[in-house]
Design a protein around this motif. Structure first.
Motif, PDB file in Angstrom:
ATOM      1  N   UNK A  22      67.098  95.861-115.886  1.00  0.00           N
ATOM      2  CA  UNK A  22      67.281  97.287-115.628  1.00  0.00           C
ATOM      3  C   UNK A  22      66.314  97.729-114.524  1.00  0.00           C
ATOM      4  N   UNK A  23      66.730  98.592-113.616  1.00  0.00           N
ATOM      5  CA  UNK A  23      65.785  99.149-112.645  1.00  0.00           C
ATOM      6  C   UNK A  23      64.633  99.847-113.357  1.00  0.00           C
ATOM      7  N   UNK A  24      63.410  99.499-112.972  1.00  0.00           N
ATOM      8  CA  UNK A  24      62.195 100.067-113.572  1.00  0.00           C
ATOM      9  C   UNK A  24      62.145  99.840-115.081  1.00  0.00           C
ATOM     10  N   UNK A  25      62.838  98.799-115.561  1.00  0.00           N
ATOM     11  CA  UNK A  25      62.886  98.483-116.995  1.00  0.00           C
ATOM     12  C   UNK A  25      63.356  99.664-117.836  1.00  0.00           C
ATOM     13  N   UNK A  26      64.247 100.459-117.264  1.00  0.00           N
ATOM     14  CA  UNK A  26      64.765 101.649-117.948  1.00  0.00           C
ATOM     15  C   UNK A  26      66.175 101.362-118.454  1.00  0.00           C
ATOM     16  N   UNK A  27      66.357 101.169-119.780  1.00  0.00           N
ATOM     17  CA  UNK A  27      67.692 100.874-120.327  1.00  0.00           C
ATOM     18  C   UNK A  27      68.710 101.973-120.109  1.00  0.00           C
ATOM     19  N   UNK A  28      68.247 103.154-119.692  1.00  0.00           N
ATOM     20  CA  UNK A  28      69.173 104.237-119.411  1.00  0.00           C
ATOM     21  C   UNK A  28      69.816 104.141-118.040  1.00  0.00           C
ATOM     22  N   UNK A  29      69.350 103.200-117.223  1.00  0.00           N
ATOM     23  CA  UNK A  29      69.892 103.031-115.876  1.00  0.00           C
ATOM     24  C   UNK A  29      70.834 101.827-115.831  1.00  0.00           C
ATOM     25  N   UNK A  30      71.740 101.846-114.893  1.00  0.00           N
ATOM     26  CA  UNK A  30      72.717 100.766-114.774  1.00  0.00           C
ATOM     27  C   UNK A  30      72.031  99.484-114.301  1.00  0.00           C
ATOM     28  N   UNK A  31      72.317  98.350-114.926  1.00  0.00           N
ATOM     29  CA  UNK A  31      71.695  97.084-114.511  1.00  0.00           C
ATOM     30  C   UNK A  31      72.101  96.702-113.088  1.00  0.00           C
ATOM     31  N   UNK A  32      71.227  95.941-112.446  1.00  0.00           N
ATOM     32  CA  UNK A  32      71.523  95.423-111.118  1.00  0.00           C
ATOM     33  C   UNK A  32      71.979  93.967-111.239  1.00  0.00           C
ATOM     34  N   UNK A  33      73.017  93.616-110.478  1.00  0.00           N
ATOM     35  CA  UNK A  33      73.472  92.225-110.438  1.00  0.00           C
ATOM     36  C   UNK A  33      72.772  91.535-109.271  1.00  0.00           C
ATOM     37  N   UNK A  34      71.919  90.558-109.572  1.00  0.00           N
ATOM     38  CA  UNK A  34      71.163  89.853-108.547  1.00  0.00           C
ATOM     39  C   UNK A  34      71.476  88.358-108.515  1.00  0.00           C
ATOM     40  N   UNK A  35      72.277  87.885-109.468  1.00  0.00           N
ATOM     41  CA  UNK A  35      72.466  86.446-109.653  1.00  0.00           C
ATOM     42  C   UNK A  35      73.868  85.948-109.299  1.00  0.00           C
ATOM     43  N   UNK A  36      74.765  86.832-108.915  1.00  0.00           N
ATOM     44  CA  UNK A  36      76.173  86.447-108.807  1.00  0.00           C
ATOM     45  C   UNK A  36      76.429  85.435-107.700  1.00  0.00           C
ATOM     46  N   UNK A  37      75.795  85.593-106.540  1.00  0.00           N
ATOM     47  CA  UNK A  37      76.079  84.666-105.437  1.00  0.00           C
ATOM     48  C   UNK A  37      75.689  83.243-105.807  1.00  0.00           C
ATOM     49  N   UNK A  38      74.568  83.069-106.501  1.00  0.00           N
ATOM     50  CA  UNK A  38      74.159  81.726-106.890  1.00  0.00           C
ATOM     51  C   UNK A  38      75.034  81.178-108.020  1.00  0.00           C
ATOM     52  N   UNK A  39      75.542  82.064-108.846  1.00  0.00           N
ATOM     53  CA  UNK A  39      76.466  81.622-109.895  1.00  0.00           C
ATOM     54  C   UNK A  39      77.747  81.073-109.266  1.00  0.00           C
ATOM     55  N   UNK A  40      78.303  81.803-108.298  1.00  0.00           N
ATOM     56  CA  UNK A  40      79.495  81.314-107.602  1.00  0.00           C
ATOM     57  C   UNK A  40      79.214  79.987-106.907  1.00  0.00           C
ATOM     58  N   UNK A  41      78.047  79.892-106.267  1.00  0.00           N
ATOM     59  CA  UNK A  41      77.718  78.693-105.519  1.00  0.00           C
ATOM     60  C   UNK A  41      77.549  77.485-106.438  1.00  0.00           C
TER      61      UNK A  41
ATOM     62  N   UNK B  92      77.176  82.738-115.630  1.00  0.00           N
ATOM     63  CA  UNK B  92      78.498  83.378-115.676  1.00  0.00           C
ATOM     64  C   UNK B  92      78.467  84.815-116.173  1.00  0.00           C
ATOM     65  N   UNK B  93      77.326  85.283-116.643  1.00  0.00           N
ATOM     66  CA  UNK B  93      77.260  86.627-117.234  1.00  0.00           C
ATOM     67  C   UNK B  93      77.648  87.709-116.231  1.00  0.00           C
ATOM     68  N   UNK B  94      78.271  88.769-116.745  1.00  0.00           N
ATOM     69  CA  UNK B  94      78.635  89.922-115.937  1.00  0.00           C
ATOM     70  C   UNK B  94      77.494  90.937-115.916  1.00  0.00           C
ATOM     71  N   UNK B  95      77.702  92.024-115.186  1.00  0.00           N
ATOM     72  CA  UNK B  95      76.676  93.050-115.046  1.00  0.00           C
ATOM     73  C   UNK B  95      76.161  93.557-116.391  1.00  0.00           C
ATOM     74  N   UNK B  96      77.072  93.820-117.342  1.00  0.00           N
ATOM     75  CA  UNK B  96      76.673  94.512-118.567  1.00  0.00           C
ATOM     76  C   UNK B  96      76.511  93.586-119.766  1.00  0.00           C
ATOM     77  N   UNK B  97      76.584  92.264-119.576  1.00  0.00           N
ATOM     78  CA  UNK B  97      76.540  91.352-120.723  1.00  0.00           C
ATOM     79  C   UNK B  97      75.203  91.445-121.451  1.00  0.00           C
ATOM     80  N   UNK B  98      74.104  91.373-120.721  1.00  0.00           N
ATOM     81  CA  UNK B  98      72.787  91.495-121.355  1.00  0.00           C
ATOM     82  C   UNK B  98      72.589  92.888-121.952  1.00  0.00           C
ATOM     83  N   UNK B  99      73.119  93.905-121.301  1.00  0.00           N
ATOM     84  CA  UNK B  99      73.011  95.268-121.834  1.00  0.00           C
ATOM     85  C   UNK B  99      73.719  95.388-123.173  1.00  0.00           C
TER      86      UNK B  99
END
Length: 305
Positions: A264-283, A237-244
């Motif tokens: 984070x892209x390239x493990x860089x905390x200065x970059x915006x996180x990518x959401x890769x899990x949302x479709x499976x969360x909805x499913x 259920x986490x959103x894009x920025x929850x782990x951040x």
């Protein structure tokens, strides 16, 4: 799906802005159908954020749901305004005579304590026992899953050397199970925890089925043999920025914390996180509501047993 929630609940405006179909109580009463009665036991300190996370996932099927929010009456919440709890929540004592089609029990930041040392443990034990007779199907999340597995089946939790933190790949072990219908063979999901349950302990309980694991994060999804109880060790259920937000919090407190895995892209905390899990969360939640709760629950809730 029309999620029937109070007009003044803060999550309502967020979900409406995202085009999630929410419905007011007065409109719902004019529909000639029985809505699914769903309870959410919210154990998280950030209750308003957690409400929004879960209601977003529950709003993704054509079913109408009537939601009851519950908090522990034996615990004093320091992070949620009392006015919010008074306006939108009830306690277990007030619903113990009721029955529900479904129940979601959230995680809680108490996982490093022994279960019996949690200040609301006795009340939670009573609710867990009650749920077996008064709720058709329950989805237990993170610490809520650990607590229920311990209470119902004696499955222990173990302290990790390092926090399981980030987004991890998971394997589907049983693609024929209804809760995983339509899932890819490998799917991502977030984790944020200091403890774990182990596959060998699940395998030792005949009433349990191991449904999904991760090579790095371990056990992810467990189901009961009767297909009515589910235990999720992560946080789909986490959103894009929850782990951040968790990462930034721990860094600001000088706590030992690594960069969230595969987040984070390239493990860089200065970059915006990518959401890769949302479709499976909805499913996951849509499968639970459609294939388990809706297809299995009796029309007359007094028959739930």
């Amino acid at each position: 799906m029309p999620v029937n929630i109070p007009r003044e609940l803060p999550a309502r405006q967020v979900l409406e802005d995202e085009n999630v179909f929410v419905m007011s109580t007065d409109r719902a009463q004019h529909q000639d159908i029985r809505p699914l009665r769903l309870a959410i036991l919210n154990l998280m300190p950030t209750k308003i954020a957690t409400e929004t996370h879960l209601l977003r996932l529950l709003g993704n099927t054509p079913l109408q749901i009537e939601v009851t929010l519950i908090h522990m009456g034996s615990h004093s919440s320091r992070n949620t305004p009392p006015e919010h709890l008074e306006a939108f929540y009830t306690t277990f004592d007030r619903v113990r005579d009721q029955r529900f089609d479904g129940l979601v029990i959230t995680g809680a930041p108490v996982e490093q304590l022994p279960f019996e040392s949690v200040d609301y443990w006795d009340e939670l034990v009573e609710l867990l026992d009650w749920s077996r007779k008064h709720v058709y199907s329950t989805m237990h999340v993170c610490w809520g899953a650990q607590a229920a597995l311990y209470r119902h089946h004696g499955v222990p939790k173990y302290q990790l050397d390092h926090k399981m933190f980030g987004v991890f790949d998971h394997d589907v072990l049983d693609p024929t199970t209804k809760i995983l219908a339509g899932f890819d063979e490998v799917f991502p999901a977030p984790h944020s925890r200091h403890t774990e349950i182990r596959a060998e302990d699940i395998a030792a309980v005949p009433e349990l089925r191991l449904l999904s694991t991760s090579p790095e994060a371990g056990v992810y999804l467990v189901g009961s043999a009767d297909g009515r109880q589910f235990y999720v060790t992560g946080h789909p259920e986490y959103e894009r920025d929850t782990l951040k937000l968790e990462y930034d919090r721990d860094v600001s407190r000088n706590l030992p914390i690594g960069v969230p895995h595969q987040y984070f892209p390239a493990d860089d905390p200065g970059r915006s996180p990518r959401v890769t899990w949302r479709s499976h969360a909805f499913l996951l939640y849509a499968n639970w509501l459609n294939h388990v709760v809706y297809q299995g629950t009796p029309y007359d809730l007094t028959q739930v047993d």
